[in-house]
Design an enzyme around this catalytic site. Structure first.
Site, mmCIF file in Angstrom:
data_model
loop_
_atom_site.group_PDB
_atom_site.id
_atom_site.type_symbol
_atom_site.label_atom_id
_atom_site.label_comp_id
_atom_site.label_asym_id
_atom_site.label_seq_id
_atom_site.Cartn_x
_atom_site.Cartn_y
_atom_site.Cartn_z
ATOM 1 C CG LEU A 57 -1.982 -1.083 1.309
ATOM 2 C CD1 LEU A 57 -2.695 -1.030 2.654
ATOM 3 C CD2 LEU A 57 -2.976 -0.966 0.163
ATOM 4 C CD GLU A 59 9.571 1.419 0.490
ATOM 5 O OE1 GLU A 59 10.650 0.938 0.863
ATOM 6 O OE2 GLU A 59 9.176 1.386 -0.695
ATOM 7 N N GLY A 60 7.162 4.132 3.900
ATOM 8 C CA GLY A 60 7.610 5.298 4.643
ATOM 9 C C GLY A 60 9.093 5.238 4.921
ATOM 10 C CB SER A 61 11.257 7.443 6.930
ATOM 11 O OG SER A 61 10.477 7.428 8.123
ATOM 12 C CB THR A 64 7.096 -1.697 3.525
ATOM 13 O OG1 THR A 64 8.419 -1.249 3.230
ATOM 14 C CG2 THR A 64 6.329 -1.851 2.223
ATOM 15 C CG ASP A 172 4.329 13.618 11.144
ATOM 16 O OD1 ASP A 172 4.418 14.715 10.554
ATOM 17 O OD2 ASP A 172 4.626 12.541 10.615
#
Length: 384
Positions: A57, A59-61, A64, A172
Site C-alpha cells: 500500500l 512505503e515510509g521512512s 512498508t 506529525d
C-alpha cells in the site's frame, strides 16, 4: 505519566498557494469486535502465519505497509512491516508507536490489533482503512463540501482531545496521517513521532511535524511545547480542506516568511517573548502586516464562523491557540446534533441517526443528466 488533565486553554500581499504533495498511499474497515491486548502464549495472535500478505500500500521512512488478510477473522487488515537490523534492533519510533497505541481506544484513532516479532521484522497489524485525507483531497479537487469539512474536522478534534487528555502529543499531523473510511470516519494514524508529555515540562526536539504543518514557534526554535503544537496543524488542515490547497506550502528557507505574509510578522508588541526564540531574526524576515483570512482563502468567507474558528487555531502565539476540547464547542459546530458531544469514546459520530457525508461537488456533477443537444437544454441548479 499518562494520567491527569492538561490545562488547555488593506493592501494584501499576493499569496501563491502550491499543490499539496501526493499521498504516500499508506492506508491502515474495522477488524473485529474485540481489541487484542495479549499477543503471547499459545494464542494465534502474534504469529506471522495468522496473516496473509497481499499488495503493498505504501512505503515510509522506516516501514512498508501491506494490505493483508487475517486467517483468524477472515477480514482485511493493514500490515506495517519494519525491517530489523540485528545490530540495531527495533527502531525507537516503532517501539514508541506500539507502546502508545496499545493503550488508546477511540473511534477516531486507528486500532492496533496485533504485533508480530520475528528475527527479521517487526509487524504491526492495524485495522484496514481504505483511504486517507490526502487521497480524498486529491480525488475531490478544489475544496470539499463544507458540511463534510465540518464532519472531518470534528472527528479530528475528537481524536486529539482524547489523546491530549492523556498528555500525548501526535507531533506529525498532516492529511496523509488522517485515515478516511468508506463512510467518512476519520482516524488519527502514524504515531511514530508521538510522545507522552511528562510533568514537569521537559524540552523536545524542534524537528517535528511535516514542514507545511509546523507551527511558527517550533520553526523559530522552540523545544518547550505542548498540545498547541498539534492545534496549529489542525488549523492548517481545516483551511486546506476548504480551499483544496495547502495554506502554508513553504520550503525550509521560506516557511516562516510564508506564514508571516498571511498572519503578519510577529514582534514583542504582538507576541510577547517572540524575540527570545533562537531563530528569531528580523533581518531575515519581511515585515508584513496581518491579512484577513478571508482575503487569502476566499472560500472560507462563504462558510459561517469558519474564518473565526480558523483564526483561533492559527494563532502564532501558542498560548493563544484554541485547545481541541474548546474547539469542539465552537459555534461553528452548532448545526451538528448535540448527541455528537455525548458519545462514548469508542462510538463513531456516524452512529448518530441521520449523520452522514454529503456528496462532493464532482460527484454531484457526475450525477447530473447530460444536456441534450440543440436549444432545448435543461438548466439545473446545484446546491452544496
Amino acid at each position: 505519566m499518562l494520567s491527569g488533565e492538561l490545562d488547555l486553554e488593506d493592501n494584501p500581499t499576493p499569496i501563491t498557494l502550491s499543490q499539496r504533495p501526493k499521498s504516500e498511499g499508506h492506508a491502515y474497515n474495522r477488524f473485529s469486535p474485540k481489541r487484542t491486548t495479549s499477543f503471547m502464549g499459545s494464542s494465534p495472535f502474534g504469529k506471522a502465519e495468522s496473516y496473509q500478505k497481499l499488495e503493498q500500500l505504501g512505503e515510509g521512512s522506516y516501514a512498508t505497509v501491506f494490505k493483508g488478510l487475517s486467517s483468524l477473522t477472515h477480514q482485511t487488515v493493514a500490515l506495517k512491516e519494519i525491517q530489523l537490523k540485528e545490530e540495531e534492533g527495533a527502531p525507537f519510533t516503532a517501539i514508541r508507536e506500539a507502546s502508545l497505541l496499545k493503550g488508546l481506544k477511540h473511534a477516531n484513532i486507528v486500532t492496533l490489533h496485533d504485533i508480530i516479532h520475528t528475527k527479521e521484522t517487526l509487524t504491526f497489524v492495524f485495522e484496514y482503512v481504505s483511504s486517507d485525507l490526502s487521497q480524498y483531497l486529491e480525488k475531490h479537487t478544489g475544496g470539499l463540501n463544507p458540511f463534510n469539512v465540518k464532519l472531518f474536522l470534528f472527528q479530528l478534534l475528537r481524536g486529539l482531545a482524547y489523546i491530549h487528555r492523556f498528555r500525548i502529543l501526535h507531533r506529525d499531523l498532516k492529511p496523509q496521517n488522517l485515515l478516511i473510511s468508506d463512510i467518512g470516519e476519520l482516524k488519527l494514524a502514524d504515531f511514530g513521532l508521538a510522545r507522552a508529555k511528562s510533568v514537569p515540562s521537559r524540552t523536545y526536539s524542534h524537528e517535528v511535524v511535516t514542514l507545511w504543518y509546523r507551527p511558527p514557534d517550533v520553526l523559530l526554535g522552540s523545544t518547550n511545547y505542548s498540545t498547541s503544537l498539534d492545534m496549529w496543524g489542525v488549523g492548517c488542515i481545516f483551511t486546506e480542506m476548504i480551499s483544496g490547497l495547502a495554506t502554508f506550502p513553504g520550503m525550509k528557507d521560506d516557511q516562516l516568511d510564508m506564514i508571516f505574509r498571511v498572519l503578519g510578522t510577529p514582534t514583542e508588541d504582538t507576541w510577547e517573548g517572540v524575540t527570545r526564540y533562537p531563530n528569531y531574526d528580523l533581518k531575515q524576515f519581511g515585515l508584513y502586516p496581518p491579512q484577513n483570512l478571508m482575503t487569502v482563502i476566499p472560500k472560507i468567507s462563504f462558510i459561517p464562523l469558519a474564518a473565526h474558528l480558523a483564526s483561533q487555531l492559527l494563532q502564532m502565539n501558542p498560548h493563544r491557540r484554541l485547545s481541541a476540547q474548546k474547539a469542539m464547542k465552537h459555534e461553528y459546530f452548532s448545526d451538528l446534533p448535540h448527541l455528537v458531544h455525548e458519545l462514548p469514546d469508542a462510538a463513531s459520530i456516524f452512529t448518530v441517526n441521520g449523520l452522514k457525508l454529503l456528496p462532493e461537488m464532482d460527484e454531484l456533477l457526475n450525477e447530473m443528466p447530460k444536456k441534450p443537444s440543440g436549444r432545448s437544454g435543461i438548466r439545473t441548479t446545484l446546491r452544496v
